[in-house]
Write an enzyme that holds these catalytic residues in place. Structure first.
Site, PDB file in Angstrom:
ATOM      1  N   TYR A   1      10.610   7.859  -2.731  1.00  0.00           N
ATOM      2  CA  TYR A   1       9.450   7.991  -3.567  1.00  0.00           C
ATOM      3  C   TYR A   1       9.504   8.981  -4.567  1.00  0.00           C
ATOM      4  O   TYR A   1       9.562  10.285  -4.257  1.00  0.00           O
ATOM      5  CB  TYR A   1       7.973   8.471  -2.758  1.00  0.00           C
TER       6      TYR A   1
ATOM      7  N   LEU B   1      -4.934  -0.691   1.224  1.00  0.00           N
ATOM      8  CA  LEU B   1      -5.864  -1.238   0.180  1.00  0.00           C
ATOM      9  C   LEU B   1      -5.042  -2.160  -0.800  1.00  0.00           C
ATOM     10  O   LEU B   1      -5.557  -2.562  -1.828  1.00  0.00           O
ATOM     11  CB  LEU B   1      -6.509   0.010  -0.740  1.00  0.00           C
ATOM     12  N   CYS B   2      -3.842  -2.708  -0.377  1.00  0.00           N
ATOM     13  CA  CYS B   2      -3.260  -3.580  -0.991  1.00  0.00           C
ATOM     14  C   CYS B   2      -3.016  -3.361  -2.596  1.00  0.00           C
ATOM     15  O   CYS B   2      -3.376  -4.144  -3.609  1.00  0.00           O
ATOM     16  CB  CYS B   2      -3.956  -5.086  -0.863  1.00  0.00           C
TER      17      CYS B   2
ATOM     18  N   GLN C   1       6.036   0.991  11.116  1.00  0.00           N
ATOM     19  CA  GLN C   1       5.268   0.930   9.815  1.00  0.00           C
ATOM     20  C   GLN C   1       5.440  -0.141   9.169  1.00  0.00           C
ATOM     21  O   GLN C   1       6.561  -0.591   8.388  1.00  0.00           O
ATOM     22  CB  GLN C   1       5.317   2.254   8.957  1.00  0.00           C
TER      23      GLN C   1
ATOM     24  N   ARG D   1      -3.353   9.909  -5.423  1.00  0.00           N
ATOM     25  CA  ARG D   1      -2.825  10.856  -6.080  1.00  0.00           C
ATOM     26  C   ARG D   1      -3.671  11.792  -6.812  1.00  0.00           C
ATOM     27  O   ARG D   1      -3.177  12.570  -7.722  1.00  0.00           O
ATOM     28  CB  ARG D   1      -1.682  10.300  -7.111  1.00  0.00           C
TER      29      ARG D   1
ATOM     30  N   TYR E   1       0.734   0.056   6.118  1.00  0.00           N
ATOM     31  CA  TYR E   1       1.161   0.493   4.768  1.00  0.00           C
ATOM     32  C   TYR E   1       0.433  -0.442   3.718  1.00  0.00           C
ATOM     33  O   TYR E   1       0.434  -1.453   4.195  1.00  0.00           O
ATOM     34  CB  TYR E   1       2.560   1.069   4.244  1.00  0.00           C
TER      35      TYR E   1
END
Length: 327
Positions: free
Chosen positions: A59, A206-207, A175, A281, A203
């Site tokens: 990430y 919320l798509c 996951q 974020r 994971y």
């Protein structure tokens, strides 16, 4: 707010059933990120009782882990850190690599970036069929015995792959992608987790923001945002998914006085030994977390949700576009 918690085998601390996902905090594939806002988001989550922070080296190519490390400085014992291993990157892109040598390199890099002496949950990010799963598992088991990690997980693995992996290491968690729109694991991974005592970290809960209720037909995505390439966000599917979100929002409001976002998270929590990973974020993107706790969907709700999804989404598509290539 009373936060629902669960246990992950090998981790003494009760874990919040909503975890903070940090892919967007890394900046890469999400149109950039603001580190100051990201740090505030992580600390705000901890303040609300969301103690599971899920991240990965890839990430932002180390950046998300660095931001998590900064955010948790002085607050490490308030958090359960989950990160990942076995993806490498270079000029030729991202590839899977779960060799013991790669794992040894990555664990030291992650510990340094996260500013910690241990990782609570260490997960193989994607299966690497070029390395025997037992070999990868055995190396992670060594790390667990050395105290560098507390629990071992896998991500994006099938039950057959987990069976092989589990011969050489005590597996605690899996996951997979899982949300109201992406439900393939109900045929295999979810029942496997239930029967083997694994915690499921869902994971994409919320798509990629679709289920936040904040998108419309005019929503656009900047820069390298992966949703520019996600089939769900392209016509004609985008309109279908938005229509489904609208119908879900109406159902949630009429029956429970809740947002569609709260419904989407509650639905995951009602499916079994599950934790929903909530990507954010900015601190404002955590608004509404408390609405997901303290209630349940009825069997009638679940049946009506399935019916409205079938009615509105005539050409469903999964998250397969996100899979990184093999070496």
């Amino acid at each position: 707010m009373t936060v629902e918690t669960t246990r992950i085998d090998g981790i003494a601390t009760p874990v919040s059933r909503i975890g903070l996902g940090t892919w967007a905090i890394g900046g890469w594939m999400w149109g950039g990120a603001d580190d100051t806002a990201s740090i505030a988001t992580i600390r705000n989550a901890i303040d609300q009782g969301i103690n599971l922070i899920d991240t990965a080296p890839v990430y932002g190519f180390g950046h998300a882990e660095e931001v998590v490390g900064k955010a948790l400085e002085g607050r490490r014992e308030q958090a359960v850190i989950a990160t990942k291993v076995a993806l490498e990157w270079g000029d030729d892109g991202i590839k899977r690599n779960s060799t013991p040598a790669r794992i040894r390199t990555e664990i030291e890099d992650s510990l340094r970036r996260l500013r910690t002496d241990r990782i609570d949950l260490y997960q193989v990010h994607w299966p690497d069929p070029r390395v025997p799963f037992e070999e990868t598992a055995a190396e992670l088991e060594k790390l667990r015995q050395e105290g560098k990690i507390l629990a071992i997980g896998v991500s994006n693995f099938s039950p057959e792959q987990m069976d092989v992996f589990g011969r050489a290491a005590r597996l605690a968690a899996v996951q997979p992608p899982y949300n109201l729109f992406e439900r393939a694991i109900e045929a295999d991974v979810l029942p496997y987790a239930k029967s083997h005592g694994l915690t499921v970290l869902a994971y994409g809960a919320l798509c990629r923001g679709l289920l936040s209720g904040r998108m419309s037909a005019s929503t656009r995505f900047d820069g390298d945002d992966l949703r520019n390439h996600d089939p769900k966000f392209q016509p004609p599917r985008f309109a279908q998914y938005l229509a489904a979100v609208g119908a879900l929002a109406q159902l949630s409001h009429d029956r429970h006085g809740k947002s569609v976002l709260a419904l989407a998270i509650r639905w995951i929590l009602d499916q079994g030994p599950t934790i929903a990973l909530w990507g954010a974020r900015r601190p404002d993107q955590l608004r509404g977390i408390d609405d997901a706790f303290g209630w349940r969907l009825s069997p009638g709700d679940l049946a009506d949700i399935d019916a409205l999804l079938a009615r509105h989404i005539t050409s469903p598509v999964g998250p397969e576009f996100m899979a990184p290539p093999l070496r």
